[in-house]
Motif scaffolding. Structure first.
Motif, mmCIF file in Angstrom:
data_model
loop_
_atom_site.group_PDB
_atom_site.id
_atom_site.type_symbol
_atom_site.label_atom_id
_atom_site.label_comp_id
_atom_site.label_asym_id
_atom_site.label_seq_id
_atom_site.Cartn_x
_atom_site.Cartn_y
_atom_site.Cartn_z
ATOM 1 N N THR A 181 0.815 -1.211 0.000
ATOM 2 C CA THR A 181 0.000 0.000 0.000
ATOM 3 C C THR A 181 0.852 1.267 0.000
ATOM 4 O O THR A 181 0.435 2.298 -0.518
ATOM 5 C CB THR A 181 -0.975 0.007 1.187
ATOM 6 N N PHE A 234 1.657 1.587 -3.544
ATOM 7 C CA PHE A 234 0.405 1.942 -4.225
ATOM 8 C C PHE A 234 0.176 3.442 -4.182
ATOM 9 O O PHE A 234 -0.048 4.090 -5.215
ATOM 10 C CB PHE A 234 -0.766 1.211 -3.558
ATOM 11 N N GLN A 271 -7.761 1.046 1.756
ATOM 12 C CA GLN A 271 -6.344 0.754 1.579
ATOM 13 C C GLN A 271 -5.526 1.183 2.795
ATOM 14 O O GLN A 271 -4.443 0.647 3.050
ATOM 15 C CB GLN A 271 -5.804 1.479 0.332
ATOM 16 N N ILE A 326 1.215 -0.686 -10.838
ATOM 17 C CA ILE A 326 0.886 -0.220 -9.491
ATOM 18 C C ILE A 326 0.482 -1.403 -8.618
ATOM 19 O O ILE A 326 -0.553 -2.036 -8.858
ATOM 20 C CB ILE A 326 -0.237 0.831 -9.522
ATOM 21 N N GLN A 373 -1.147 -3.515 -5.620
ATOM 22 C CA GLN A 373 -2.450 -3.309 -4.993
ATOM 23 C C GLN A 373 -2.680 -4.322 -3.874
ATOM 24 O O GLN A 373 -2.186 -5.443 -3.921
ATOM 25 C CB GLN A 373 -3.583 -3.468 -6.018
#
Length: 470
Positions: free
Chosen positions: A268, A271, A312, A405, A407
């Motif tokens: 994260t 991210f 998140q 990216i 996740q």
């Protein structure tokens, strides 16, 4: 199938994807379409169908392609009802552990009356493929199958052994999960250094433009808790201070207002850092700030206004069901609510229960776990160069400018069982989904035709990169 990560995205000027793109006419593309159609037109829902015919159809294709019978296995605990299929492609190396490639064969039910066309027939119309499972996840199963068949046809021998598993029971309703069952009973058939799961990590399109290439490395743990209050009750004309419904309502309110602390994992943190590059203004600034300092409460508060960003940032617990009382003219003897929690990797259900007890702050409210957890807690799969290198290389080659990216999935996939068993798992679909047109589990499920063929090529190149081929 996970809940697709629908995030508030800005319009970015990446390569535009045209619905009118020319459909490839190569033998590989034609074979992929045949496999896709065959899988879609076999009803693999649990109530009305079965995964076994689909498992057999895949097995027959690999046997016809020259795979040894000993390397093509159909098995499951329910006899002939719902089976999985496992195909092994031997690699040249006797030292390197295999790579596991996974998807699931089962789909959720689809009622013909709800759809504008037959859900169990592959229909190509106006640049889309329609049918139950087109996006969840028979497109992904097809891309993996075609990658191995194409390698076999081209006499390509991987350095690493490849294990291809299409399982049953991922969508629920069948009484067992195929991946969990395999790990308990036949781990030797699927044991691997790491796994690639096409049922997660979707590449995303917005406003007709390729926006990002997802890479799922972790997922939250699903766990519910019951909040329950009981007392002796009585006549409603004689109210007492210890009303079960009122006490439960107070507890629910405290839980609803509580925010678990912000905690970033490796996934994260990356991210938010990378996502900031395709955002603008205050959101971009807050993402960069939180990636550097998760303790920044101001940035966290602004990002938390988005349900997706909030999920998140922290563990979440939300009331989802409530029941209580037994008569309109009686004091309630019992009141009960269900609080569903989605727990960050690295946190344990016992810790979350202890927090809920502290937040409720009322000894009359019992907090008890419900046996509905999806899997045991597992750490995120590490973002090593061995993993990041191939996906970034193939993405640059096929889709220049599209960022990769990492996740964390807020829903659940079979990757949770593998991570808990010590097999790092990475969600990485090859088929772009339109962020504004996610139809998995819904009516008229569909994907773009051009995205499907792109996915076939992407997964072929990716599998070759990971497997190490000349």
């Amino acid at each position: 199938m996970p809940i697709r990560q629908i995030i508030a995205l800005t319009s970015i000027s990446f390569a535009t994807l045209s619905l009118g793109a020319q459909v490839p006419s190569t033998p590989d593309a034609k074979e992929a379409r045949e496999i896709f159609q065959q899988l879609i037109e076999i009803n693999t829902s649990y109530k009305e169908g079965s995964t076994t015919p689909a498992a057999r159809a895949i097995a027959e294709r690999f046997l016809a392609a020259g795979f040894p019978a000993k390397d093509v296995v159909i098995l499951g605990p329910s006899g002939d009802k719902d089976s999985s299929v496992i195909v092994r492609m031997e690699g040249a190396s006797k030292v390197l552990k295999p790579i596991l490639l996974i998807a699931h064969l089962d789909v959720v039910e689809a009622l013909r009356a709800d759809w504008s066309l037959d859900p169990y027939k592959l229909t190509e119309r106006d640049g889309f493929f329609y049918g139950r499972g087109t996006s969840d996840i028979k497109d992904g199963a097809t891309t993996l199958a075609e990658a191995l068949l194409r390698m076999k046809r081209n006499h390509i021998v991987p350095k690493r052994t490849l294990i291809f598993a299409l399982t049953a029971g991922e969508e629920g309703g069948g009484g067992y999960n195929g991946m969990s069952w395999l790990l308990r009973n036949h781990r030797d058939l699927i044991d691997a250094a790491f796994a690639l799961n096409v049922d997660a990590g979707d590449p995303i399109i917005k406003d007709g433009k390729r926006l990002l290439r997802g890479l799922q490395t972790s997922e939250k743990l699903y766990q519910s808790f019951a909040l329950e209050v009981t007392n002796k009750g009585g006549h409603s004309s004689l109210p007492t201070p210890d009303n079960a419904i009122a006490e439960l309502a107070d507890a629910i309110g405290r839980v609803s207002r509580f925010h678990f602390p912000v905690r970033l994992t490796e996934t994260t943190r990356v991210f938010f850092d990378r996502f900031a590059n395709i955002q603008t203004g205050q959101i971009a600034s807050d993402m960069r700030t939180i990636a550097k300092d998760p303790r920044d409460s101001v940035s966290a508060a602004r990002l938390s206004m988005s349900p997706m960003y909030n999920a998140q940032l922290r563990t979440t617990c939300v009331p989802t069901m409530i029941e209580g009382g037994h008569a309109p003219n009686a004091l309630p003897q019992r009141a009960r609510a269900i609080v569903n929690c989605r727990i960050l990797p690295g946190e344990a259900p016992g810790e979350i229960r202890a927090t809920l007890v502290r937040v409720v702050a009322d000894d009359s409210v019992r907090v008890a776990p419900i046996n509905d957890s999806t899997a045991v807690p597992a750490k995120p799969s590490p973002l090593t160069p061995e993993i990041m290198g191939p996906v970034e290389s193939v993405t640059r080659r096929m889709w220049p400018g599209v960022p990769v990216i990492p996740q964390m999935e807020t829903g659940a996939t079979d990757g949770a069982f593998l991570r808990a068993a010590g097999i790092p798992t990475y969600g990485i679909s090859g088929v772009f989904l339109d962020i504004d047109d996610i139809r998995a589990h819904g009516r008229d499920e569909r994907i773009m035709v051009s995205s499907f063929y792109d996915g076939v090529e992407y997964i072929y190149q990716l599998v070759r990169e990971y497997a190490g081929t000349d």
